[in-house]
Design a protein around this motif. Sequence first.
Motif, PDB file in Angstrom:
ATOM      1  N   VAL A  32       1.249  -1.100  -0.337  1.00 33.81           N
ATOM      2  CA  VAL A  32      -0.234  -0.201   0.313  1.00 33.81           C
ATOM      3  C   VAL A  32       0.733   1.062  -0.393  1.00 33.81           C
ATOM      4  CG1 VAL A  32      -1.579   1.357   0.882  1.00 33.81           C
ATOM      5  CG2 VAL A  32      -1.768  -1.531   1.324  1.00 33.81           C
ATOM      6  N   GLU A  67      -2.026   6.294   2.420  1.00 31.35           N
ATOM      7  CA  GLU A  67      -2.703   4.836   2.919  1.00 31.35           C
ATOM      8  C   GLU A  67      -1.766   3.971   3.124  1.00 31.35           C
ATOM      9  OE1 GLU A  67      -3.720   6.201   0.139  1.00 31.35           O
ATOM     10  OE2 GLU A  67      -5.475   6.682   0.546  1.00 31.35           O
ATOM     11  N   LYS A 116      -1.023   2.420   7.767  1.00 28.69           N
ATOM     12  CA  LYS A 116      -1.452   1.328   7.932  1.00 28.69           C
ATOM     13  C   LYS A 116       0.070   1.266   8.222  1.00 28.69           C
ATOM     14  CE  LYS A 116      -1.450  -3.346   6.183  1.00 28.69           C
ATOM     15  NZ  LYS A 116      -1.678  -4.130   4.382  1.00 28.69           N
TER      16      LYS A 116
END
Length: 341
Positions: free
Chosen positions: A139, A143, A147
């Motif tokens: 990712v 994003e 994470k």
Amino acid sequence: ETMSEAGWINIQKKTFTRWANLYLMRKNIKIEDLYVDFEDGFVLGNLLQIISNGGLVGETGNKYKFSHDKKRYKRPTMKIKKCESLGIGIRFMKQVGLRVSVEPNNFVRDSANYNTGLILGMIWMLILRYEVNLEIDGVSGKEGLLKWCQRCTKDYNNVKVGNFGSSWNNGKSFAALIHHHRPDLIDMSKYEDMNSMDTLEDVFQIAHSELGIPLLIDPEDIADVGRPDDRVIIPYVAFLFKLFASYQKTSAYVKSVSRALELSGKHSRWIMQYDAKANELKNWMSQMQTAFGDTNHGQELEEIKSRLTKFAQYRRGEKPERREQLTEVAGHLNTLNASCR
């Protein structure tokens, strides 16, 4: 507490100015007013050159030529020259794949007003490209950064990172992120009853003084704000990510060097063992050659029988043992060679 659009714009301008100055200071350039100082293309060109590693275009190693690199360059004062200089910077951004909608005229003041939205949007695009250009578990970008934050803070009570806005307005997410990597710097228990403003102030000061993280954010800009601006929080978190990612690389290097030293020590021990056993064998072989190389077996039967008995004992007893030693020494050498390869 909610914030007006004008308030958001002012905070973005302040944060983006600090971000740009962190890089521009490498050339002793400082922005006082983001809009005014970008107007002639000089500051923009230098900023782009610094953050792109000298104007690197793609992975080809080619470097872009900015107007301020010319020998007889003078900062433009006429509007047409300012637009020309700005156009060079904009062409670079397009060349590296940024979808910029800003044009030279957006930078040059018109009736005492700048197109602030487009200018701030362009800088945000630069931050995303050059500051948040990362990948976590497949990712990328914001994003991926989110994470990483979630992974680092998942085991902390009263800390839940679900976004780059309200999840950060009490300061505990910043504290948990730092504590996860440097528990020696942060005492999470002291923030349990501390208000948001003081928590943010304390965490930002620790990160600045102990880790060198720039003071991009003023605590009052996000403390207890219902929906803080992610464009203010993300650049700060990106600095933390880069720092702690470098920690992990350093840790990997230390382990690698440690393994190499350990292996080197093992090799030294093997060499010493090989040398000792090989020398012992060589001395023994020399003694045996001397002893049995003598062709004077004597004249008497008893003398000859004694020598034959000694030779038989050597063949049946001593030589097989020494052959095993030779095999063992050869094995040491093969192991050493294989390990060295």
